[in-house]
Design a protein around this motif. Structure first.
Motif, PDB file in Angstrom:
ATOM      1  N   UNK A 409       0.947  -1.234   0.096  1.00  0.00           N
ATOM      2  CA  UNK A 409       0.047   0.095  -0.141  1.00  0.00           C
ATOM      3  C   UNK A 409       0.757   1.160   0.042  1.00  0.00           C
ATOM      4  N   UNK A 410       1.857   1.320   0.926  1.00  0.00           N
ATOM      5  CA  UNK A 410       2.753   2.429   0.912  1.00  0.00           C
ATOM      6  C   UNK A 410       3.639   2.647  -0.604  1.00  0.00           C
ATOM      7  N   UNK A 411       3.982   1.525  -1.018  1.00  0.00           N
ATOM      8  CA  UNK A 411       4.646   1.647  -2.331  1.00  0.00           C
ATOM      9  C   UNK A 411       3.787   2.184  -3.583  1.00  0.00           C
ATOM     10  N   UNK A 412       2.371   1.694  -3.400  1.00  0.00           N
ATOM     11  CA  UNK A 412       1.560   2.008  -4.337  1.00  0.00           C
ATOM     12  C   UNK A 412       1.139   3.544  -4.094  1.00  0.00           C
ATOM     13  N   UNK A 413       1.197   3.985  -3.147  1.00  0.00           N
ATOM     14  CA  UNK A 413       1.044   5.514  -2.547  1.00  0.00           C
ATOM     15  C   UNK A 413       2.057   6.288  -3.208  1.00  0.00           C
ATOM     16  N   UNK A 414       3.303   5.923  -2.919  1.00  0.00           N
ATOM     17  CA  UNK A 414       4.657   6.658  -3.624  1.00  0.00           C
ATOM     18  C   UNK A 414       4.604   6.749  -5.152  1.00  0.00           C
ATOM     19  N   UNK A 415       4.173   5.445  -5.727  1.00  0.00           N
ATOM     20  CA  UNK A 415       4.099   5.463  -7.288  1.00  0.00           C
ATOM     21  C   UNK A 415       3.112   6.248  -7.641  1.00  0.00           C
ATOM     22  N   UNK A 416       1.672   6.589  -7.023  1.00  0.00           N
ATOM     23  CA  UNK A 416       0.809   7.417  -7.450  1.00  0.00           C
ATOM     24  C   UNK A 416       1.102   9.065  -7.262  1.00  0.00           C
ATOM     25  N   UNK A 417       1.965   9.023  -6.116  1.00  0.00           N
ATOM     26  CA  UNK A 417       2.479  10.395  -5.832  1.00  0.00           C
ATOM     27  C   UNK A 417       3.489  11.042  -7.059  1.00  0.00           C
ATOM     28  N   UNK A 418       4.280   9.888  -7.404  1.00  0.00           N
ATOM     29  CA  UNK A 418       5.218  10.241  -8.358  1.00  0.00           C
ATOM     30  C   UNK A 418       4.511  10.605  -9.833  1.00  0.00           C
ATOM     31  N   UNK A 419       3.505   9.778 -10.314  1.00  0.00           N
ATOM     32  CA  UNK A 419       2.887   9.884 -11.562  1.00  0.00           C
ATOM     33  C   UNK A 419       1.936  11.328 -11.446  1.00  0.00           C
ATOM     34  N   UNK A 420       1.434  11.610 -10.015  1.00  0.00           N
ATOM     35  CA  UNK A 420       0.778  12.670 -10.104  1.00  0.00           C
ATOM     36  C   UNK A 420       1.419  14.024 -10.257  1.00  0.00           C
ATOM     37  N   UNK A 421       2.686  13.778  -9.541  1.00  0.00           N
ATOM     38  CA  UNK A 421       3.553  15.192  -9.718  1.00  0.00           C
ATOM     39  C   UNK A 421       3.833  15.292 -11.198  1.00  0.00           C
ATOM     40  N   UNK A 422       4.278  14.195 -11.859  1.00  0.00           N
ATOM     41  CA  UNK A 422       4.452  14.224 -13.339  1.00  0.00           C
ATOM     42  C   UNK A 422       3.426  15.037 -14.147  1.00  0.00           C
ATOM     43  N   UNK A 423       2.311  14.348 -13.886  1.00  0.00           N
ATOM     44  CA  UNK A 423       1.099  14.804 -14.531  1.00  0.00           C
ATOM     45  C   UNK A 423       1.045  16.299 -14.248  1.00  0.00           C
ATOM     46  N   UNK A 424       1.191  16.923 -12.960  1.00  0.00           N
ATOM     47  CA  UNK A 424       0.792  18.455 -12.454  1.00  0.00           C
ATOM     48  C   UNK A 424       1.886  19.037 -13.226  1.00  0.00           C
ATOM     49  N   UNK A 425       2.916  18.674 -13.529  1.00  0.00           N
ATOM     50  CA  UNK A 425       3.975  19.593 -14.080  1.00  0.00           C
ATOM     51  C   UNK A 425       4.208  19.255 -15.583  1.00  0.00           C
ATOM     52  N   UNK A 426       3.351  18.487 -16.046  1.00  0.00           N
ATOM     53  CA  UNK A 426       3.360  18.201 -17.380  1.00  0.00           C
ATOM     54  C   UNK A 426       4.700  17.813 -18.095  1.00  0.00           C
ATOM     55  N   UNK A 427       5.294  16.872 -17.406  1.00  0.00           N
ATOM     56  CA  UNK A 427       6.648  16.247 -17.728  1.00  0.00           C
ATOM     57  C   UNK A 427       6.606  14.916 -18.282  1.00  0.00           C
ATOM     58  N   UNK A 428       5.348  14.218 -18.068  1.00  0.00           N
ATOM     59  CA  UNK A 428       5.319  12.852 -18.513  1.00  0.00           C
ATOM     60  C   UNK A 428       4.955  13.004 -19.935  1.00  0.00           C
ATOM     61  N   UNK A 429       5.293  11.717 -20.675  1.00  0.00           N
ATOM     62  CA  UNK A 429       5.462  11.541 -22.231  1.00  0.00           C
ATOM     63  C   UNK A 429       3.642  11.173 -22.533  1.00  0.00           C
ATOM     64  N   UNK A 430       3.195  11.567 -23.388  1.00  0.00           N
ATOM     65  CA  UNK A 430       1.724  11.329 -23.536  1.00  0.00           C
ATOM     66  C   UNK A 430       1.332  11.269 -25.292  1.00  0.00           C
TER      67      UNK A 430
END
Length: 586
Positions: A409-430
């Protein structure tokens, strides 16, 4: 048989193609540079030689092109220029053009044997294995290979790979063993163990292959890295660690040792995360370095202008007046630029304040849940120690499963946090592409088999194989991982999970259905709100923050889709993702 074939294709991807030893290549480059010093008449060639020894491949290509355009009479300059270009293009993975450049070198070139090494490596990478063998076989017959800047172990290893890909396993085995005898470098020895293991695994000689996989894994565990500097060598070490660990995970999966396989996969993910994080840090450092160089260059340019102004002042009054006029214009320009920059800074500050507010809220909730996870793990470990002393095996197993769930659960939370940060800063490849929904679900669900098995849940993927959608593959996988994770998390033991689709006019409605705890109507409506970043939990005994669901909604919107929830408390939940339909004819 099917499982074994699938694992073979996995291992085939884990073969490691060698490059020539860095120390040997550095000695070669130094010898070539010393030879190039004899040709001082050509300035462009001299610059090309300096850039080559510095491994600045782009600049090397530019100045060798200038050298060859002048059609030099010296044969040695032509040969060295073609060699420089071949190596530079090879390093930049432009293999066909690199082969053409090496082909222009005359046979009496002093380093012609090294040219054949590169030609063999190029043809190996281009999958022209018979042609690669023809080059390598000639080289293996040469005496005094070290004086010719050749690594005998790597030559044998590359020959073995060529024969393997041609299906000649006896020859491949012979050369792999020869490579293993000559190999002294630890990283290359790991590569050799992995390649030998894959050879035997392809031939279903598991009892021989598995010890080599274990040797590679154990050897990789002994290598330490400098976590502060994290050099290029450290990157290679982490890469070997990840390959060796992933191979062990698949070996354990094939032997039905799912718990061991899960531990290896977690270790593999740790190495991959480290590599990814360090790559990002490296990219940022490079950008900072480029910025610092650019700033220094501006300072140099400014000082140069100042010197020119001082010289001009010593001239007559007309020149002084002209310079003052120019400076006035420049001042006006910089003033306008300053005003423009202030407006930009003000806008950025406002955006930054909003992001900081969101960050503070997010950190507050995430830190609370992480603290809860760690506290739960701490309490559980205390009970675990007590039961360990009393040798209560049944209680120990339950506690270990509970700890595993907390960590997941903690690992999933951190993974989601990373993806959420990338989404907010528009750094992810899409990139939206046409995808077959059934295959994507199969790929994502495969990673959850150990969790499904542990909780004794049945899983059914009845999605139509005709269902084609328009979406970004990576963001869709994030959505599916979160929905499956939630479905497993909120399901009771011995429950059931189903994934299926319903067709509408413009959408395929993907439904993830569980027979778990369900939720109230109030909670369902709250979860569907766009304004809520994190939501209150319906079930306090289940770890979670709602960040994953917020990420799911954001990803679905970015894919031009829709999201809905159908649920009733105590009767399970349906998570519905509507994605744009793509007809087969299109």
């Amino acid at each position: 048989m099917t499982l074994k074939l699938l694992s073979f294709f996995f291992f085939l991807l884990s073969f490691i193609l060698h490059s020539q030893n860095n120390n040997i290549e550095d000695k070669l480059f130094s010898a070539i540079f010393e030879k190039s010093k004899k040709n001082h008449s050509n300035d462009d060639f001299k610059k090309a030689s300096i850039f080559f020894i510095q491994k600045n491949w782009d600049s090397t290509l530019i100045f060798t092109q200038k050298t060859l355009k002048k059609s030099p009479k010296e044969k040695s300059i032509k040969n060295l220029s073609f060699f420089y270009r071949g190596v530079s293009l090879f390093r930049q993975q432009v293999y066909h053009e690199a082969e053409n450049q090496f082909g222009l070198i005359s046979n009496d070139f002093e380093f012609i044997n090294k040219v054949q090494v590169y030609l063999g490596a190029i043809n190996l990478k281009l999958k022209k294995y018979e042609k690669a063998i023809s080059y390598y076989q000639k080289l293996t017959k040469l005496p005094n290979k070290e004086s010719l800047y050749l690594n005998e172990a790597i030559l044998f290893d590359d020959l073995a790979l060529c024969y393997f890909f041609l299906g000649n396993y006896n020859e491949a085995e012979s050369y792999f063993k020869k490579s293993n005898v000559y190999e002294k470098d630890t990283l290359n020895l790991i590569d050799s163990y992995i390649n030998i293991a894959n050879l035997y695994y392809q031939q279903y000689k598991d009892n021989i292959a598995i010890p080599y996989f274990k040797k590679a894994y154990n050897l990789s565990k002994k290598i330490n890295v400098d976590k502060k500097k994290f050099s290029e060598k450290d990157r290679k070490i982490y890469y070997r660690k990840s390959v060796a660990t992933k191979n062990m995970a698949v070996v354990e999966e094939n032997q039905k040792n799912l718990k061991k396989a899960l531990l290896y996969r977690k270790e593999y993910e740790k190495y991959i995360d480290t590599l990814n994080n360090r790559n990002r840090i490296y990219e940022v450092a490079q950008k900072e370095k480029e910025f610092a160089v650019a700033t220094k260059q501006k300072e140099v340019d400014f000082l140069q202008v100042q010197n020119e102004l001082k010289e001009t002042q010593r001239n007559n009054f007309i020149y002084i007046a002209s310079i003052l006029l120019v400076l006035l214009l420049i001042s006006g320009y910089f003033y306008r630029e300053k005003v423009k920059t202030n407006h930009i800074i003000a806008a950025q500050k406002e955006t930054l304040n909003e992001l900081n507010a969101t960050k503070d809220k997010l950190f507050s909730i995430v830190s609370h849940d992480l603290r809860s996870s760690v506290n739960a793990l701490k309490s559980s470990n205390a009970v675990l120690v007590d039961n360990l002393q009393s040798k209560n095996l049944e209680a120990l197993e339950n506690l270990l499963q509970k700890n595993s769930s907390i960590v997941n659960g903690a690992y999933g939370l951190l993974d989601n946090l990373l993806n959420w940060a990338l989404l907010q800063t528009d750094q992810g490849y899409f990139h939206i592409d046409t995808l077959r929904l059934f295959i994507i679900i199969e790929h994502v669900a495969y990673n959850y088999k150990p969790l499904l098995f542990e909780k004794e849940l049945t899983f059914e993927n009845s999605v139509s194989k005709k269902a084609m959608i328009a979406a970004d593959q990576e963001s869709l996988k994030i959505v599916l991982r979160n929905l499956l994770d939630n479905a497993i998390k909120f399901s009771k033991p011995h429950g059931a999970l189903k994934v299926y689709v319903e067709e509408s006019d413009d959408f395929w409605n993907l439904i993830v259905e569980d027979t778990g705890l369900g939720m109230s109507e109030e909670t369902r409506l709250e979860l569907l709100k766009d304004t809520a970043l994190l939501n209150k939990k319906e079930h306090e005994d289940v770890l979670g923050t709602g960040l994953g669901l917020s990420l799911v909604k954001s990803m679905i919107r970015k894919n031009n889709g829709k999201f809905n929830i159908e649920s009733e408390l105590g009767k399970g939940t349906k998570m519905i993702v509507s994605l744009k339909k793509v007809s087969l004819s299109s």
